[in-house]
Design an enzyme around this catalytic site. Structure first.
Site, PDB file in Angstrom:
ATOM      1  N   TYR A 151       0.778  -1.261   0.029  1.00  0.00           N
ATOM      2  CA  TYR A 151       0.228   0.089   0.003  1.00  0.00           C
ATOM      3  C   TYR A 151       1.032   1.362   0.049  1.00  0.00           C
ATOM      4  O   TYR A 151       0.672   2.157  -0.814  1.00  0.00           O
ATOM      5  CB  TYR A 151      -0.994  -0.096   1.096  1.00  0.00           C
ATOM      6  CG  TYR A 151      -1.882   1.411   1.280  1.00  0.00           C
ATOM      7  CD1 TYR A 151      -1.345   2.190   2.060  1.00  0.00           C
ATOM      8  CD2 TYR A 151      -3.253   1.127   0.995  1.00  0.00           C
ATOM      9  CE1 TYR A 151      -2.206   3.517   2.007  1.00  0.00           C
ATOM     10  CE2 TYR A 151      -4.158   2.093   1.082  1.00  0.00           C
ATOM     11  CZ  TYR A 151      -3.613   3.469   1.565  1.00  0.00           C
ATOM     12  OH  TYR A 151      -4.546   4.349   1.731  1.00  0.00           O
ATOM     13  N   THR A 188     -13.472   5.944   7.494  1.00  0.00           N
ATOM     14  CA  THR A 188     -14.127   5.396   6.221  1.00  0.00           C
ATOM     15  C   THR A 188     -14.030   3.715   6.143  1.00  0.00           C
ATOM     16  O   THR A 188     -13.311   2.996   7.114  1.00  0.00           O
ATOM     17  CB  THR A 188     -13.460   5.463   4.738  1.00  0.00           C
ATOM     18  OG1 THR A 188     -12.144   4.858   4.674  1.00  0.00           O
ATOM     19  CG2 THR A 188     -13.295   7.128   4.694  1.00  0.00           C
TER      20      THR A 188
HETATM   21  N1  NAD Z   1      -9.402   5.911   4.871  1.00  0.00           N
HETATM   22  C1  NAD Z   1      -8.084   6.284   5.118  1.00  0.00           C
HETATM   23  O1  NAD Z   1      -7.734   6.239   6.345  1.00  0.00           O
HETATM   24  C2  NAD Z   1      -7.413   6.719   3.859  1.00  0.00           C
HETATM   25  C3  NAD Z   1      -6.251   7.672   4.071  1.00  0.00           C
HETATM   26  C4  NAD Z   1      -5.533   8.173   3.114  1.00  0.00           C
HETATM   27  C5  NAD Z   1      -5.837   7.899   1.838  1.00  0.00           C
HETATM   28  N2  NAD Z   1      -6.886   6.925   1.750  1.00  0.00           N
HETATM   29  C6  NAD Z   1      -7.111   6.623   0.198  1.00  0.00           C
HETATM   30  O2  NAD Z   1      -8.626   7.471   0.138  1.00  0.00           O
HETATM   31  C7  NAD Z   1      -8.905   6.728  -1.087  1.00  0.00           C
HETATM   32  C8  NAD Z   1     -10.334   6.378  -1.013  1.00  0.00           C
HETATM   33  O3  NAD Z   1     -10.518   5.409   0.064  1.00  0.00           O
HETATM   34  P1  NAD Z   1     -11.781   5.430   1.281  1.00  0.00           P
HETATM   35  O4  NAD Z   1     -11.044   5.793   2.411  1.00  0.00           O
HETATM   36  O5  NAD Z   1     -12.741   6.716   0.924  1.00  0.00           O
HETATM   37  O6  NAD Z   1     -12.148   4.033   1.459  1.00  0.00           O
HETATM   38  P2  NAD Z   1     -13.620   3.411   0.883  1.00  0.00           P
HETATM   39  O7  NAD Z   1     -13.535   1.984   0.850  1.00  0.00           O
HETATM   40  O8  NAD Z   1     -14.821   3.889   1.818  1.00  0.00           O
HETATM   41  O9  NAD Z   1     -14.151   4.089  -0.645  1.00  0.00           O
HETATM   42  C9  NAD Z   1     -13.258   3.407  -1.655  1.00  0.00           C
HETATM   43  C10 NAD Z   1     -14.262   3.612  -2.751  1.00  0.00           C
HETATM   44  O10 NAD Z   1     -13.705   2.992  -4.023  1.00  0.00           O
HETATM   45  C11 NAD Z   1     -14.352   2.033  -4.629  1.00  0.00           C
HETATM   46  N3  NAD Z   1     -13.437   1.052  -5.495  1.00  0.00           N
HETATM   47  C12 NAD Z   1     -12.448   0.100  -4.943  1.00  0.00           C
HETATM   48  N4  NAD Z   1     -11.862  -0.645  -5.809  1.00  0.00           N
HETATM   49  C13 NAD Z   1     -12.440   0.070  -7.083  1.00  0.00           C
HETATM   50  C14 NAD Z   1     -11.842  -0.301  -8.506  1.00  0.00           C
HETATM   51  N5  NAD Z   1     -11.364  -1.157  -8.689  1.00  0.00           N
HETATM   52  N6  NAD Z   1     -12.665   0.505  -9.234  1.00  0.00           N
HETATM   53  C15 NAD Z   1     -13.496   1.459  -9.008  1.00  0.00           C
HETATM   54  N7  NAD Z   1     -13.919   1.991  -7.837  1.00  0.00           N
HETATM   55  C16 NAD Z   1     -13.202   1.143  -6.643  1.00  0.00           C
HETATM   56  C17 NAD Z   1     -14.983   1.386  -3.466  1.00  0.00           C
HETATM   57  O11 NAD Z   1     -16.168   0.648  -4.062  1.00  0.00           O
HETATM   58  C18 NAD Z   1     -15.390   2.456  -2.905  1.00  0.00           C
HETATM   59  O12 NAD Z   1     -16.596   3.166  -3.059  1.00  0.00           O
HETATM   60  C19 NAD Z   1      -8.192   5.341  -1.489  1.00  0.00           C
HETATM   61  O13 NAD Z   1      -7.444   5.618  -2.422  1.00  0.00           O
HETATM   62  C20 NAD Z   1      -7.531   5.173  -0.155  1.00  0.00           C
HETATM   63  O14 NAD Z   1      -6.306   4.628  -0.168  1.00  0.00           O
HETATM   64  C21 NAD Z   1      -7.753   6.505   2.484  1.00  0.00           C
HETATM   65  C1  LIG Z   2      -3.511   0.191   8.466  1.00  0.00           C
HETATM   66  C2  LIG Z   2      -4.183   1.419   8.239  1.00  0.00           C
HETATM   67  C3  LIG Z   2      -3.898   1.816   6.882  1.00  0.00           C
HETATM   68  C4  LIG Z   2      -4.486   3.459   6.486  1.00  0.00           C
HETATM   69  C5  LIG Z   2      -3.848   3.643   5.226  1.00  0.00           C
HETATM   70  C6  LIG Z   2      -4.179   5.246   4.852  1.00  0.00           C
HETATM   71  O1  LIG Z   2      -3.658   5.618   3.774  1.00  0.00           O
HETATM   72  C7  LIG Z   2      -3.897   6.243   5.960  1.00  0.00           C
HETATM   73  C8  LIG Z   2      -2.423   6.358   6.248  1.00  0.00           C
HETATM   74  C9  LIG Z   2      -2.256   7.276   7.408  1.00  0.00           C
HETATM   75  C10 LIG Z   2      -0.951   7.593   8.061  1.00  0.00           C
HETATM   76  C11 LIG Z   2      -0.043   7.024   7.428  1.00  0.00           C
HETATM   77  C12 LIG Z   2       1.234   7.342   8.178  1.00  0.00           C
HETATM   78  C13 LIG Z   2       2.645   7.328   7.690  1.00  0.00           C
HETATM   79  C14 LIG Z   2       3.722   7.539   8.399  1.00  0.00           C
HETATM   80  C15 LIG Z   2       4.754   7.201   7.956  1.00  0.00           C
HETATM   81  O2  LIG Z   2       5.334   8.548   7.666  1.00  0.00           O
HETATM   82  C16 LIG Z   2       5.925   7.083   8.746  1.00  0.00           C
HETATM   83  O3  LIG Z   2       7.281   7.409   8.598  1.00  0.00           O
HETATM   84  C17 LIG Z   2       5.340   7.215  10.273  1.00  0.00           C
HETATM   85  C18 LIG Z   2       6.640   6.628  11.304  1.00  0.00           C
HETATM   86  C19 LIG Z   2       5.812   6.649  12.834  1.00  0.00           C
HETATM   87  C20 LIG Z   2       6.415   5.963  13.659  1.00  0.00           C
HETATM   88  O4  LIG Z   2       7.424   5.410  13.478  1.00  0.00           O
HETATM   89  O5  LIG Z   2       6.099   5.928  14.988  1.00  0.00           O
END
Ligand code: NAD
Ligand SMILES: CCCCC[C@H](O)CC\C=C/C=C/C=C/[C@@H](O)[C@@H](O)CCCC(=O)O
Length: 257
Positions: A151, A188
């Protein structure tokens, strides 16, 4: 950029951050095409949105970003329906360290497929109107999240790809701005069933949970507000915006010159 009359496409629009992005774009006058694989959630959202914003400003198209064919068909239908594409939010993404090749195919390759497919419609050099693309990465796109290496890799890739496209666009005269958001944890469904989603790294869930305690949790609307900023501020190109509950920060990267 004034959104009235503009057409936006949002991938992963049915839930979570994509739903919030769709809502803020509609609230500010844009027409929005929702792309998602979850037809049930998308159609339910569409019904609600049409009650709020009228029948002619939204469209849902079933589209899996793993398929170049489906993406191209969705963009063609968008242009046929609304006359063009001004805004693209490549937001669809999953967390699945077990099915890591699927994670790469959606999170990184999906953004690349969608970005390249949009060029023929948005690029001023090929008859497009220009516009802006905002990609959804993650704070894990700026630093490693130990419990989800793949990821992390996909999100680092989205950050780098977005910044390179921004530079290429500026140098080529595409008239398209490219920016990326890097949110920390957002409330989410992506965060549901984390143990299963971490696969072989599930033993590191507690370490990640500690990070959640430190960073806190954003709402999807807080993230969407930042997307709106990057869409509307026409000075923004090549920006990576880190978002966390205590605020936001435009990232400065090492200069190679
Ligand atoms: N939730 C978090 O903590 C977080 C943090 C940072 C970034 N993100 C990113 O945000 C974006 C949205 O995620 P979210 O948190 O809203 O999750 P979510 O699961 O609520 O929403 C994701 C959406 O994408 C759709 N989707 C999944 N696979 C797909 C595909 N192959 N084609 C089209 N649609 C597809 C799902 O059906 C869903 O509606 C993602 O790229 C995720 O990596 C999430
Ligand atoms: C398992 C949940 C995955 C959620 C993924 C989403 O995209 C949200 C990501 C949110 C935060 C990510 C933080 C990343 C931090 C890095 O920069 C790392 O260097 C932090 C190190 C902190 C530590 O070592 O304590």
């Amino acid at each position: 950029m004034v959104l009235t009359g503009k057409t936006a496409v949002v991938t992963g629009a049915a839930m979570g951050i994509g739903k919030a992005i769709t809502e803020i774009l509609l609230q500010n006058g844009a027409k929005v095409v929702l792309l998602d694989v979850n037809e049930t959630a998308a159609k339910s959202l569409l019904e609600d949105l049409r009650k709020q914003h009228g029948q002619d400003r939204t469209l849902f198209l079933s589209c899996n970003v793993e398929s170049e064919e489906q993406i191209k068909a969705a963009f063609q239908k968008t242009v046929e329906t609304f006359g063009g594409i001004d805004i693209l939010c490549n937001n669809a993404g999953i967390l699945n360290e077990g099915e890591w090749e699927k994670t790469v195919s959606i999170n990184l390759l999906g953004v690349i497929r969608s970005t390249y497919a949009s060029l023929q419609h948005m690029n001023k050099l090929t008859g497009g109107r220009g516009g802006v693309i905002v990609n959804t990465a993650s704070m894990a796109g700026l630093g490693p999240l130990l419990s989800c290496p793949v990821y992390t890799a996909t999100k680092h890739g989205v950050v780098g790809f977005t910044r390179a496209m921004a530079a290429a666009s500026a140098a080529s005269g595409y008239g398209i701005r490219y920016n990326v958001i890097c949110p920390s944890f957002v409330q989410t469904e992506l965060l549901d069933n984390i143990t299963l989603k971490l696969g072989q790294f599930s033993h590191l869930e507690d370490a990640t949970q500690q990070l959640v305690e430190v960073l806190g949790i954003l709402t999807p609307s807080e993230v969407a507000q930042c997307v709106f900023e990057l869409v509307t501020d026409e000075t923004k190109n090549g920006e990576a915006l880190m978002i966390f509950p205590k605020g936001k920060q435009y990232i400065t990267f090492p200069s190679m010159q």
